[in-house]
Write a protein that holds these residues in place. Structure first.
Motif, PDB file in Angstrom:
ATOM      1  N   SER A  47       0.838  -1.213   0.000  1.00 50.29           N
ATOM      2  CA  SER A  47       0.000   0.000   0.000  1.00 50.29           C
ATOM      3  C   SER A  47       0.869   1.258   0.000  1.00 50.29           C
ATOM      4  CB  SER A  47      -0.943   0.004   1.200  1.00 50.29           C
ATOM      5  OG  SER A  47      -0.217   0.003   2.409  1.00 50.29           O
ATOM      6  N   THR A  48       1.965   1.222   0.721  1.00 44.53           N
ATOM      7  CA  THR A  48       2.877   2.372   0.726  1.00 44.53           C
ATOM      8  C   THR A  48       3.517   2.556  -0.641  1.00 44.53           C
ATOM      9  OG1 THR A  48       3.338   1.992   3.071  1.00 44.53           O
ATOM     10  CG2 THR A  48       4.890   3.386   1.870  1.00 44.53           C
ATOM     11  N   LEU A  49       3.945   1.451  -1.248  1.00 46.83           N
ATOM     12  CA  LEU A  49       4.529   1.532  -2.591  1.00 46.83           C
ATOM     13  C   LEU A  49       3.519   2.101  -3.576  1.00 46.83           C
ATOM     14  CD1 LEU A  49       6.819   0.971  -4.600  1.00 46.83           C
ATOM     15  CD2 LEU A  49       5.928  -1.354  -4.822  1.00 46.83           C
ATOM     16  N   SER A  50       2.282   1.654  -3.487  1.00 48.45           N
ATOM     17  CA  SER A  50       1.235   2.148  -4.382  1.00 48.45           C
ATOM     18  C   SER A  50       1.023   3.652  -4.203  1.00 48.45           C
ATOM     19  CB  SER A  50      -0.074   1.396  -4.119  1.00 48.45           C
ATOM     20  OG  SER A  50      -1.088   1.890  -4.948  1.00 48.45           O
ATOM     21  N   LYS A  51       0.957   4.101  -2.968  1.00 47.97           N
ATOM     22  CA  LYS A  51       0.771   5.533  -2.708  1.00 47.97           C
ATOM     23  C   LYS A  51       1.951   6.351  -3.219  1.00 47.97           C
ATOM     24  CE  LYS A  51      -2.070   4.806   1.374  1.00 47.97           C
ATOM     25  NZ  LYS A  51      -2.101   4.814   2.843  1.00 47.97           N
ATOM     26  N   GLU A  52       3.158   5.850  -3.009  1.00 44.92           N
ATOM     27  CA  GLU A  52       4.349   6.569  -3.479  1.00 44.92           C
ATOM     28  C   GLU A  52       4.364   6.669  -5.000  1.00 44.92           C
ATOM     29  OE1 GLU A  52       6.708   8.159  -1.716  1.00 44.92           O
ATOM     30  OE2 GLU A  52       5.675   7.661   0.140  1.00 44.92           O
ATOM     31  N   LEU A  53       4.001   5.586  -5.678  1.00 45.87           N
ATOM     32  CA  LEU A  53       3.964   5.613  -7.144  1.00 45.87           C
ATOM     33  C   LEU A  53       2.892   6.582  -7.647  1.00 45.87           C
ATOM     34  CD1 LEU A  53       4.421   1.810  -7.896  1.00 45.87           C
ATOM     35  CD2 LEU A  53       6.076   3.643  -8.321  1.00 45.87           C
ATOM     36  N   LYS A  60      -3.606   5.249 -10.470  1.00 44.67           N
ATOM     37  CA  LYS A  60      -3.906   4.277  -9.415  1.00 44.67           C
ATOM     38  C   LYS A  60      -3.997   2.859  -9.971  1.00 44.67           C
ATOM     39  CE  LYS A  60      -7.172   3.231  -5.677  1.00 44.67           C
ATOM     40  NZ  LYS A  60      -6.334   2.230  -5.174  1.00 44.67           N
ATOM     41  N   GLU A  61      -4.647   2.697 -11.132  1.00 50.67           N
ATOM     42  CA  GLU A  61      -4.797   1.370 -11.725  1.00 50.67           C
ATOM     43  C   GLU A  61      -3.436   0.755 -12.038  1.00 50.67           C
ATOM     44  OE1 GLU A  61      -6.237   4.170 -13.339  1.00 50.67           O
ATOM     45  OE2 GLU A  61      -8.038   3.981 -12.118  1.00 50.67           O
ATOM     46  N   HIS A  62      -2.524   1.577 -12.552  1.00 48.05           N
ATOM     47  CA  HIS A  62      -1.196   1.071 -12.896  1.00 48.05           C
ATOM     48  C   HIS A  62      -0.374   0.746 -11.652  1.00 48.05           C
ATOM     49  CE1 HIS A  62      -1.621   3.388 -16.930  1.00 48.05           C
ATOM     50  NE2 HIS A  62      -2.191   2.204 -16.980  1.00 48.05           N
ATOM     51  N   SER A  63      -0.469   1.601 -10.650  1.00 48.78           N
ATOM     52  CA  SER A  63       0.295   1.335  -9.428  1.00 48.78           C
ATOM     53  C   SER A  63      -0.244   0.093  -8.723  1.00 48.78           C
ATOM     54  CB  SER A  63       0.294   2.542  -8.496  1.00 48.78           C
ATOM     55  OG  SER A  63      -0.998   2.826  -8.051  1.00 48.78           O
ATOM     56  N   ASP A  64      -1.567  -0.097  -8.739  1.00 51.77           N
ATOM     57  CA  ASP A  64      -2.142  -1.308  -8.148  1.00 51.77           C
ATOM     58  C   ASP A  64      -1.744  -2.545  -8.944  1.00 51.77           C
ATOM     59  OD1 ASP A  64      -3.307   0.167  -6.145  1.00 51.77           O
ATOM     60  OD2 ASP A  64      -5.301   0.230  -7.089  1.00 51.77           O
ATOM     61  N   ALA A  65      -1.700  -2.408 -10.273  1.00 49.62           N
ATOM     62  CA  ALA A  65      -1.289  -3.531 -11.121  1.00 49.62           C
ATOM     63  C   ALA A  65       0.176  -3.901 -10.873  1.00 49.62           C
ATOM     64  CB  ALA A  65      -1.501  -3.184 -12.595  1.00 49.62           C
ATOM     65  N   LEU A  66       0.997  -2.931 -10.542  1.00 53.18           N
ATOM     66  CA  LEU A  66       2.401  -3.192 -10.242  1.00 53.18           C
ATOM     67  C   LEU A  66       2.561  -3.782  -8.842  1.00 53.18           C
ATOM     68  CD1 LEU A  66       5.302  -2.736 -11.386  1.00 53.18           C
ATOM     69  CD2 LEU A  66       5.316  -0.632 -10.065  1.00 53.18           C
ATOM     70  N   CYS A  67       1.736  -3.353  -7.915  1.00 53.54           N
ATOM     71  CA  CYS A  67       1.868  -3.801  -6.523  1.00 53.54           C
ATOM     72  C   CYS A  67       1.359  -5.215  -6.295  1.00 53.54           C
ATOM     73  CB  CYS A  67       1.148  -2.824  -5.593  1.00 53.54           C
ATOM     74  SG  CYS A  67       2.037  -1.265  -5.459  1.00 53.54           S
ATOM     75  N   THR A  68       0.452  -5.700  -7.137  1.00 53.94           N
ATOM     76  CA  THR A  68      -0.065  -7.063  -6.965  1.00 53.94           C
ATOM     77  C   THR A  68       1.042  -8.103  -7.128  1.00 53.94           C
ATOM     78  OG1 THR A  68      -2.250  -6.372  -7.694  1.00 53.94           O
ATOM     79  CG2 THR A  68      -1.783  -8.727  -7.762  1.00 53.94           C
ATOM     80  N   PRO A  69       1.806  -8.110  -8.236  1.00 53.40           N
ATOM     81  CA  PRO A  69       2.900  -9.083  -8.323  1.00 53.40           C
ATOM     82  C   PRO A  69       4.027  -8.782  -7.325  1.00 53.40           C
ATOM     83  CG  PRO A  69       2.827  -7.724 -10.307  1.00 53.40           C
ATOM     84  CD  PRO A  69       1.633  -7.376  -9.485  1.00 53.40           C
ATOM     85  N   TYR A  70       4.184  -7.506  -6.981  1.00 54.04           N
ATOM     86  CA  TYR A  70       5.189  -7.160  -5.965  1.00 54.04           C
ATOM     87  C   TYR A  70       4.862  -7.855  -4.654  1.00 54.04           C
ATOM     88  CZ  TYR A  70       7.379  -4.484  -2.231  1.00 54.04           C
ATOM     89  OH  TYR A  70       8.072  -4.131  -1.097  1.00 54.04           O
ATOM     90  N   LEU A  71       3.606  -7.795  -4.232  1.00 53.55           N
ATOM     91  CA  LEU A  71       3.188  -8.422  -2.977  1.00 53.55           C
ATOM     92  C   LEU A  71       3.359  -9.942  -3.048  1.00 53.55           C
ATOM     93  CD1 LEU A  71       1.976  -8.070  -0.171  1.00 53.55           C
ATOM     94  CD2 LEU A  71      -0.279  -8.235  -1.211  1.00 53.55           C
ATOM     95  N   GLN A  72       3.051 -10.523  -4.198  1.00 52.46           N
ATOM     96  CA  GLN A  72       3.161 -11.973  -4.357  1.00 52.46           C
ATOM     97  C   GLN A  72       4.616 -12.442  -4.331  1.00 52.46           C
ATOM     98  OE1 GLN A  72       1.160 -12.522  -8.071  1.00 52.46           O
ATOM     99  NE2 GLN A  72      -0.894 -12.433  -7.157  1.00 52.46           N
ATOM    100  N   ASN A  73       5.538 -11.619  -4.810  1.00 53.41           N
ATOM    101  CA  ASN A  73       6.941 -12.027  -4.940  1.00 53.41           C
ATOM    102  C   ASN A  73       7.881 -11.316  -3.979  1.00 53.41           C
ATOM    103  OD1 ASN A  73       6.628 -13.836  -7.264  1.00 53.41           O
ATOM    104  ND2 ASN A  73       5.998 -11.972  -8.313  1.00 53.41           N
ATOM    105  N   LYS A  74       7.352 -10.571  -3.047  1.00 55.70           N
ATOM    106  CA  LYS A  74       8.187  -9.775  -2.148  1.00 55.70           C
ATOM    107  C   LYS A  74       9.187 -10.631  -1.370  1.00 55.70           C
ATOM    108  CE  LYS A  74       7.731  -6.596   1.742  1.00 55.70           C
ATOM    109  NZ  LYS A  74       6.775  -5.957   2.641  1.00 55.70           N
ATOM    110  N   ASP A  75       8.718 -11.741  -0.807  1.00 54.52           N
ATOM    111  CA  ASP A  75       9.613 -12.602  -0.032  1.00 54.52           C
ATOM    112  C   ASP A  75      10.711 -13.198  -0.908  1.00 54.52           C
ATOM    113  OD1 ASP A  75       8.179 -12.100   2.291  1.00 54.52           O
ATOM    114  OD2 ASP A  75       6.876 -13.847   2.009  1.00 54.52           O
ATOM    115  N   SER A  76      10.363 -13.599  -2.117  1.00 52.87           N
ATOM    116  CA  SER A  76      11.354 -14.160  -3.042  1.00 52.87           C
ATOM    117  C   SER A  76      12.376 -13.102  -3.446  1.00 52.87           C
ATOM    118  CB  SER A  76      10.676 -14.703  -4.291  1.00 52.87           C
ATOM    119  OG  SER A  76       9.743 -15.689  -3.950  1.00 52.87           O
TER     120      SER A  76
END
Length: 153
Positions: A47-53, A60-76
Motif C-alpha cells: 500500500s505504501t509503494l502504491s501511494k508513493e507511485l 492508481k490502476e497502474h500502481s495497483d497492477a504493479l503492486c499485486t505481483p510485488y506483494l506476491q513475490n516480495k519474499d522471493s
C-alpha cells in the motif's frame, strides 16, 4: 527480477502503440526496477509503494497492477537480494595473547583462520598495539556485542 533475464523486445512490441521511443521505454523500465527493488530491499508494504507511485504521477490502476505481483513475490525478491549482498567470510580466532608493554600499551597478537573455499583455509597473524584505555573500550564493546547477539539468537 527474480530470473535475472528481461525481454526488452517483448516490452518494445507492447509499447509500440504509445508515443514513447525505445530509450524512453528502457528508462521507464529502469525506474520501475529501481522502485520495486528498493521497496523489497527496505521491506516496504504494497500500500505504501502504491501511494508513493501515485504521488509520482502513476495512475492508481497502474500502481495497483504493479503492486499485486510485488506483494506476491516480495519474499522471493528479498531472499534473492540477500543472496546477492556482499558478505565477508567468517573470521575465526585460532589463538590470542595479550601483553602489557613498558609504556602501558596493550599488545594483542591474534592468529586468525579464514575459510575462503571449502578446501582452502588461510592463516594470518595480526598484531595490535592499543593504549590501555582503548583496550578497555574495545573489550566493553565486544562484551556488549556478544550480549546483543546472544539476545537475538
Amino acid at each position: 527480477m527474480l530470473e535475472g533475464v528481461f525481454d526488452y523486445e517483448k516490452v518494445l512490441k507492447l509499447s509500440k502503440d504509445s508515443s514513447l521511443g525505445e530509450s524512453e521505454v528502457k528508462a521507464c523500465i529502469a525506474v520501475l526496477h529501481f522502485f520495486v527493488a528498493n521497496a523489497a530491499k527496505f521491506d516496504v508494504d504494497d500500500s505504501t509503494l502504491s501511494k508513493e507511485l501515485q504521488q509520482l504521477g502513476l495512475p492508481k490502476e497502474h500502481s495497483d497492477a504493479l503492486c499485486t505481483p510485488y506483494l506476491q513475490n516480495k519474499d522471493s525478491l528479498q531472499a534473492k537480494f540477500l543472496e546477492q549482498a556482499l558478505r565477508i567470510p567468517a573470521l575465526q580466532i585460532g589463538g590470542w595473547q595479550v601483553q602489557v608493554g613498558e609504556s602501558k600499551n596493550v599488545i594483542m597478537r591474534l592468529t586468525t583462520t579464514n575459510s575462503v573455499d571449502q578446501e582452502e583455509e588461510t592463516s594470518q597473524k595480526l598484531q595490535l598495539c592499543l593504549t590501555a584505555e582503548k583496550f578497555h573500550l574495545l573489550l566493553h564493546e565486544l562484551k556488549t556485542a556478544k550480549t546483543l547477539l546472544e539476545e537475538i539468537s
